[in-house]
Design a protein around this motif. Structure first.
Motif, PDB file in Angstrom:
ATOM      1  N   CYS A  52       0.833  -1.199   0.000  1.00 21.16           N
ATOM      2  CA  CYS A  52       0.000   0.000   0.000  1.00 21.16           C
ATOM      3  C   CYS A  52       0.871   1.254   0.000  1.00 21.16           C
ATOM      4  CB  CYS A  52      -0.922  -0.003   1.225  1.00 21.16           C
ATOM      5  SG  CYS A  52      -1.930   1.486   1.401  1.00 21.16           S
ATOM      6  N   ALA A  53       0.547   2.200  -0.870  1.00 20.01           N
ATOM      7  CA  ALA A  53       1.307   3.447  -0.954  1.00 20.01           C
ATOM      8  C   ALA A  53       1.096   4.332   0.258  1.00 20.01           C
ATOM      9  CB  ALA A  53       0.911   4.205  -2.222  1.00 20.01           C
ATOM     10  N   PHE A  54       0.052   4.063   1.057  1.00 23.71           N
ATOM     11  CA  PHE A  54      -0.263   4.914   2.201  1.00 23.71           C
ATOM     12  C   PHE A  54       0.238   4.331   3.516  1.00 23.71           C
ATOM     13  CE2 PHE A  54      -3.578   5.356  -1.058  1.00 23.71           C
ATOM     14  CZ  PHE A  54      -3.344   6.669  -1.426  1.00 23.71           C
ATOM     15  N   ALA A  55       0.972   3.218   3.466  1.00 24.80           N
ATOM     16  CA  ALA A  55       1.511   2.596   4.676  1.00 24.80           C
ATOM     17  C   ALA A  55       2.926   3.105   4.917  1.00 24.80           C
ATOM     18  CB  ALA A  55       1.518   1.079   4.527  1.00 24.80           C
ATOM     19  N   GLY A  56       3.269   3.313   6.189  1.00 22.91           N
ATOM     20  CA  GLY A  56       4.618   3.722   6.533  1.00 22.91           C
ATOM     21  C   GLY A  56       4.632   4.870   7.515  1.00 22.91           C
ATOM     22  N   PRO A  57       5.808   5.268   7.971  1.00 20.25           N
ATOM     23  CA  PRO A  57       5.919   6.352   8.950  1.00 20.25           C
ATOM     24  C   PRO A  57       5.237   7.621   8.485  1.00 20.25           C
ATOM     25  CG  PRO A  57       8.023   5.240   8.680  1.00 20.25           C
ATOM     26  CD  PRO A  57       7.122   4.694   7.623  1.00 20.25           C
ATOM     27  N   GLY A  58       4.398   8.192   9.351  1.00 18.14           N
ATOM     28  CA  GLY A  58       3.725   9.443   9.061  1.00 18.14           C
ATOM     29  C   GLY A  58       2.555   9.315   8.122  1.00 18.14           C
TER      30      GLY A  58
END
Length: 393
Positions: free
Chosen positions: A101-107
């Motif tokens: 997912c492009a929206f997963a990760g820090p911040g």
């Protein structure tokens, strides 16, 4: 059971802690990541320079054994621990993968904990958390694997067998609406909302209320397991554990719309009986419609067990417990064991609450006989367990 809240959704936010000193937010440290912990993060230690001892930081987006740069996202001087994100990976784990997912990760979106983790490794991490909680809170060493649960909706839409990717399983999804009309989800432990074009966990269609060839009526916003394979998987696990016999009596506690009651009634037959207790009046009323012959009572489970059931239920052969995330707690456990059931099936979505309650059962003469765990929430830290507790001979 209350479904796990996703940080990326529109659920209740955490309560801010009172600051003890100067903020540490934004400070960066290079650390070696320690073991997984309950809650979707790993444990690391940093030297703050303020004292000889190191300080614990709960790090998201990391894996045990990695060397990472962690940025503090929550904490002040004087706190017992801080929270942080792994914003740079210096030495990755072999279990690390690119998040789908492009929206997963820090911040970014806070809905998923483990998109950076290979799927089989996610299940190993969840198993380690369950084992650690039972060891710490119940004094038990258990051998456990988290089992894959097939997603029938993905295969139906694709019209062919689909590889297990841990996606498209959430049959109920909530988004927030941004001022410009776009859909959004919250950051982890935050009120901040980011725009999200698409959530890869969202199923291609809504839930089916058919289980083992039986149909259930569910209120529009009423609870139903969000993974399409969950209801049948849990029913199978509970029945396999309890092995209900014709003529037996069973209590179904936190019964919802009667998922377990329906099949318990069929197993105990016309000479047996089943009573259900559920806190939500609408769900309780629906359980009677879903389950012919069911004796359903709406109300707080502890209070109903204490004073709201017919005296005929002062004893029961079997009990199913499917409490919300907080667990059954001592008051309910002691009311259950007072009825001297031969077996209790405990369905739990929080391993810490389960371990605490298993310890209370042990105080009252019931031992953990079997434990199974199911990956009903891939890409998140959540895991569903079915425990069998039996009276010690």
């Amino acid at each position: 059971m209350t479904p796990p809240r996703r940080s990326g959704g529109a659920g209740r936010r955490h309560r801010a802690r009172k600051a003890r000193g100067a903020s540490a937010v934004g400070r960066r440290f290079e650390v070696e990541v320690g073991p997984i912990a309950h809650g979707g993060h790993c444990v690391a230690r940093v030297s703050t320079g303020a004292a000889a001892e190191s300080l614990v930081v709960f790090v998201r987006h990391a894996l045990p054994g990695e060397q990472v740069v962690v940025e503090v996202t929550e904490g002040t001087e004087g706190d017992k621990f801080w929270r942080g994100d792994a914003v740079e990976v210096i030495r990755p784990s072999p279990d690390r993968v690119a998040a789908p997912c492009a929206f997963a990760g820090p911040g970014r979106c806070g809905g998923c904990d483990f998109q950076h983790v290979e799927l089989a490794a996610q299940r190993r991490l969840k198993a380690a958390v369950v084992r650690e909680q039972l060891r710490r809170l119940a004094g038990l060493d258990v051998d456990l694997e988290v089992e894959h649960v097939p997603n029938p909706l993905v295969e139906v839409v694709a019209q062919q067998p689909s590889p297990d990717q841990g996606l498209r399983w959430r049959t109920r999804q909530r988004y927030l609406t941004l001022p410009d009309g776009r859909r959004g989800m919250r950051k982890h432990r935050s009120h901040d909302v980011i725009a999200v074009d698409e959530c890869l966990l969202e199923a291609p269609r809504g839930p089916s209320y058919d289980v083992r060839g039986r149909s259930f009526e569910v209120a529009d916003r009423g609870f139903w397991q969000v993974h399409p394979g969950a209801p049948e998987t849990l029913v199978d696990a509970v029945l396999e554990a309890l092995r209900p016999q014709p003529g037996e009596s069973a209590l179904d506690l936190y019964a919802g719309v009667g998922l377990f009651s329906r099949f318990l009634l069929e197993a105990v037959g016309p000479e047996g009986r089943v009573a259900a207790v559920e806190g939500d009046p609408t769900a309780s009323a629906l359980s009677e419609r879903n389950c012919p012959r069911l004796q359903a009572t709406a109300g707080d489970v502890a209070a109903v067990l204490r004073e709201g059931l017919d005296p005929v239920w002062d004893a029961a052969d079997l009990v199913v417990l499917d409490p919300p995330r907080a667990g059954a707690k001592r008051g309910v456990v002691e009311q259950v064991v007072a009825r001297s059931p031969r077996a209790v099936a405990y369905v739990a979505c929080d391993p810490a609450a389960l371990a605490r309650d298993v310890a209370i059962f042990a105080e009252n003469g019931y031992s953990l006989s079997t434990l199974r765990a199911f990956d009903l929430f891939p890409m998140t830290h959540h895991v569903e367990c079915v425990a069998l507790l039996e009276k010690r001979r």
